[in-house]
Design a protein around this motif. Sequence first.
Motif, PDB file in Angstrom:
ATOM      1  N   SER A 270       0.849  -1.194   0.000  1.00 10.83           N
ATOM      2  CA  SER A 270       0.000   0.000   0.000  1.00 10.83           C
ATOM      3  C   SER A 270       0.881   1.239   0.000  1.00 10.83           C
ATOM      4  N   PHE A 271       0.316   2.352  -0.507  1.00  6.39           N
ATOM      5  CA  PHE A 271       1.025   3.612  -0.331  1.00  6.39           C
ATOM      6  C   PHE A 271       0.164   4.545   0.511  1.00  6.39           C
ATOM      7  N   ILE A 272       0.832   5.373   1.308  1.00  7.56           N
ATOM      8  CA  ILE A 272       0.139   6.290   2.200  1.00  7.56           C
ATOM      9  C   ILE A 272       0.632   7.709   1.968  1.00  7.56           C
ATOM     10  N   THR A 273      -0.307   8.664   2.024  1.00  8.66           N
ATOM     11  CA  THR A 273       0.013  10.082   1.876  1.00  8.66           C
ATOM     12  C   THR A 273      -0.719  10.862   2.967  1.00  8.66           C
ATOM     13  N   ASN A 274      -0.327  12.123   3.129  1.00  9.60           N
ATOM     14  CA  ASN A 274      -0.865  12.914   4.234  1.00  9.60           C
ATOM     15  C   ASN A 274      -1.034  14.369   3.826  1.00  9.60           C
ATOM     16  N   SER A 275      -1.633  14.606   2.672  1.00 14.04           N
ATOM     17  CA  SER A 275      -1.857  15.983   2.231  1.00 14.04           C
ATOM     18  C   SER A 275      -2.893  15.999   1.120  1.00 14.04           C
ATOM     19  N   PRO A 276      -3.824  16.975   1.145  1.00  9.69           N
ATOM     20  CA  PRO A 276      -4.770  17.103   0.032  1.00  9.69           C
ATOM     21  C   PRO A 276      -4.115  17.656  -1.227  1.00  9.69           C
ATOM     22  N   PHE A 277      -2.902  18.204  -1.078  1.00 10.90           N
ATOM     23  CA  PHE A 277      -2.176  18.760  -2.219  1.00 10.90           C
ATOM     24  C   PHE A 277      -1.021  17.838  -2.588  1.00 10.90           C
ATOM     25  N   GLN A 278      -0.875  17.584  -3.877  1.00 12.71           N
ATOM     26  CA  GLN A 278       0.202  16.718  -4.345  1.00 12.71           C
ATOM     27  C   GLN A 278       0.994  17.437  -5.429  1.00 12.71           C
ATOM     28  N   THR A 279       2.304  17.424  -5.298  1.00 14.07           N
ATOM     29  CA  THR A 279       3.135  18.000  -6.351  1.00 14.07           C
ATOM     30  C   THR A 279       3.013  17.151  -7.603  1.00 14.07           C
ATOM     31  N   LYS A 280       3.388  17.737  -8.722  1.00 19.45           N
ATOM     32  CA  LYS A 280       3.342  16.969  -9.966  1.00 19.45           C
ATOM     33  C   LYS A 280       4.305  15.786  -9.910  1.00 19.45           C
ATOM     34  N   ALA A 281       5.433  15.972  -9.224  1.00 20.83           N
ATOM     35  CA  ALA A 281       6.376  14.860  -9.082  1.00 20.83           C
ATOM     36  C   ALA A 281       5.729  13.698  -8.337  1.00 20.83           C
ATOM     37  N   LEU A 282       4.998  14.009  -7.267  1.00 20.37           N
ATOM     38  CA  LEU A 282       4.323  12.962  -6.506  1.00 20.37           C
ATOM     39  C   LEU A 282       3.210  12.321  -7.328  1.00 20.37           C
ATOM     40  N   GLN A 283       2.467  13.126  -8.058  1.00 21.92           N
ATOM     41  CA  GLN A 283       1.403  12.584  -8.901  1.00 21.92           C
ATOM     42  C   GLN A 283       1.961  11.608  -9.930  1.00 21.92           C
ATOM     43  N   GLU A 284       3.086  11.977 -10.546  1.00 22.91           N
ATOM     44  CA  GLU A 284       3.681  11.097 -11.553  1.00 22.91           C
ATOM     45  C   GLU A 284       4.222   9.822 -10.913  1.00 22.91           C
ATOM     46  N   PHE A 285       4.743   9.923  -9.708  1.00 24.46           N
ATOM     47  CA  PHE A 285       5.236   8.726  -9.027  1.00 24.46           C
ATOM     48  C   PHE A 285       4.082   7.783  -8.709  1.00 24.46           C
ATOM     49  N   ILE A 286       2.965   8.327  -8.249  1.00 24.93           N
ATOM     50  CA  ILE A 286       1.796   7.494  -7.967  1.00 24.93           C
ATOM     51  C   ILE A 286       1.303   6.828  -9.244  1.00 24.93           C
ATOM     52  N   THR A 287       1.315   7.573 -10.350  1.00 24.91           N
ATOM     53  CA  THR A 287       0.941   6.976 -11.632  1.00 24.91           C
ATOM     54  C   THR A 287       1.876   5.822 -11.980  1.00 24.91           C
ATOM     55  N   LEU A 288       3.164   6.004 -11.712  1.00 24.30           N
ATOM     56  CA  LEU A 288       4.148   4.965 -11.994  1.00 24.30           C
ATOM     57  C   LEU A 288       3.897   3.719 -11.151  1.00 24.30           C
ATOM     58  N   LEU A 289       3.376   3.893  -9.947  1.00 24.95           N
ATOM     59  CA  LEU A 289       3.045   2.733  -9.115  1.00 24.95           C
ATOM     60  C   LEU A 289       1.936   1.892  -9.741  1.00 24.95           C
ATOM     61  N   GLY A 290       1.235   2.476 -10.717  1.00 21.03           N
ATOM     62  CA  GLY A 290       0.246   1.690 -11.449  1.00 21.03           C
ATOM     63  C   GLY A 290      -1.142   1.770 -10.879  1.00 21.03           C
ATOM     64  N   THR A 291      -1.504   2.914 -10.277  1.00 16.68           N
ATOM     65  CA  THR A 291      -2.853   2.994  -9.714  1.00 16.68           C
ATOM     66  C   THR A 291      -3.388   4.411  -9.753  1.00 16.68           C
ATOM     67  N   ARG A 292      -4.646   4.504 -10.086  1.00 23.27           N
ATOM     68  CA  ARG A 292      -5.436   5.707  -9.853  1.00 23.27           C
ATOM     69  C   ARG A 292      -6.694   5.307  -9.097  1.00 23.27           C
ATOM     70  N   GLY A 293      -6.577   4.158  -8.383  1.00 22.82           N
ATOM     71  CA  GLY A 293      -7.730   3.649  -7.676  1.00 22.82           C
ATOM     72  C   GLY A 293      -8.581   2.729  -8.520  1.00 22.82           C
ATOM     73  N   THR A 294      -8.169   2.503  -9.802  1.00 22.73           N
ATOM     74  CA  THR A 294      -8.984   1.677 -10.691  1.00 22.73           C
ATOM     75  C   THR A 294      -8.233   0.461 -11.208  1.00 22.73           C
ATOM     76  N   VAL A 295      -6.921   0.421 -10.998  1.00 20.73           N
ATOM     77  CA  VAL A 295      -6.110  -0.685 -11.502  1.00 20.73           C
ATOM     78  C   VAL A 295      -6.121  -1.831 -10.497  1.00 20.73           C
ATOM     79  N   PRO A 296      -6.421  -3.069 -10.915  1.00 24.22           N
ATOM     80  CA  PRO A 296      -6.450  -4.185  -9.956  1.00 24.22           C
ATOM     81  C   PRO A 296      -5.069  -4.492  -9.420  1.00 24.22           C
ATOM     82  N   LEU A 297      -5.040  -5.109  -8.243  1.00 31.46           N
ATOM     83  CA  LEU A 297      -3.764  -5.497  -7.654  1.00 31.46           C
ATOM     84  C   LEU A 297      -3.121  -6.565  -8.522  1.00 31.46           C
TER      85      LEU A 297
END
Length: 305
Positions: A270-297
């Motif tokens: 799992s990944f955990i975050t603690n802010s309603p604001f995300q930098t573009k770098a963080l957004q791209e890293f989350i995308t790289l993890l392969g999830t936007r909440g819709t990708v199966p495990l």
Amino acid sequence: MDQQLEVFLSVVDNKNFSRAADELHMTQPAVSQYIRTLEEKLGVRLLERTNKYVRTNKAGEIVYHHAKEIVGLYTKMGSLLDDLTNQVKGPLSIGASYTFGEYVLPHLIAKMKKQYPDIQPKVTIGNTVKIAELVKSHQIDIGIIEGPLKKEKQIEIRDFAEDHMVIISSLTHPLVRKNGEVTITDLEDEAWIMREEGSGTREAGESVFKQLHISPKNIMTFGSTQAIKEAVEAGLGISILSQLAVQKEIKHGNLKIVEFPGLPYIRKFSFITNSPFQTKALQEFITLLGTRGTVPLVPLEIPEN
């Protein structure tokens, strides 16, 4: 950011005024003056000083903890403002538990740096408990953990991948010669080499013991996955580790997976975050993890070299 806090953090981290001065490119008297001014402003002494050491007192520990959080928030604020230029760049602080941090994260960062060379990743490796604390105190942007974490209001938790846990032994271990006929008694009588409490790998191991209804009589604790692999290879005992962590050793014939009904045990990353604001770098890293909440495990794999 208040430079007094920056100087204070450097002195505490270096445990020495001279080393802090070198790190900050300042003179030692200037560093001492910043500390005196900070103590006068707060109305309390923060550091205990002798000729041999510099360390925080109780008040200093409180200031250090909150100063770390302030620095983390200040850095994040600057990164968010930089994002207004629509460029993916700047600092990205990532925390990860040992399995993911040592065997998967380096490949992800290398891939990200190829696409976004101006990103400046900073990685902290620790057990699940430590990484969660760093996220909660805003000292890192994102944490990647193994296994469950108690839900808290300010923390967002999302599962993104599966990990398979297997029992491993040396090539010459007696269990290997049983050819799939290992019993519960066999496992209970073995020496088990496990990670420390607070580790996601240790928690997964305990879950396996419950699932298989075994109560090991002899458990040794090691503080790193690499040390466990070396101990198992040397014949000190058996262990349960992520298939990611032993992939190369299995391929090269240094370790063996012990087959047993009900295994491999599947846990979640799992990944955990603690802010309603995300930098573009963080957004791209989350995308790289392969999830936007819709990708199966999916099971993770280490790329071939």
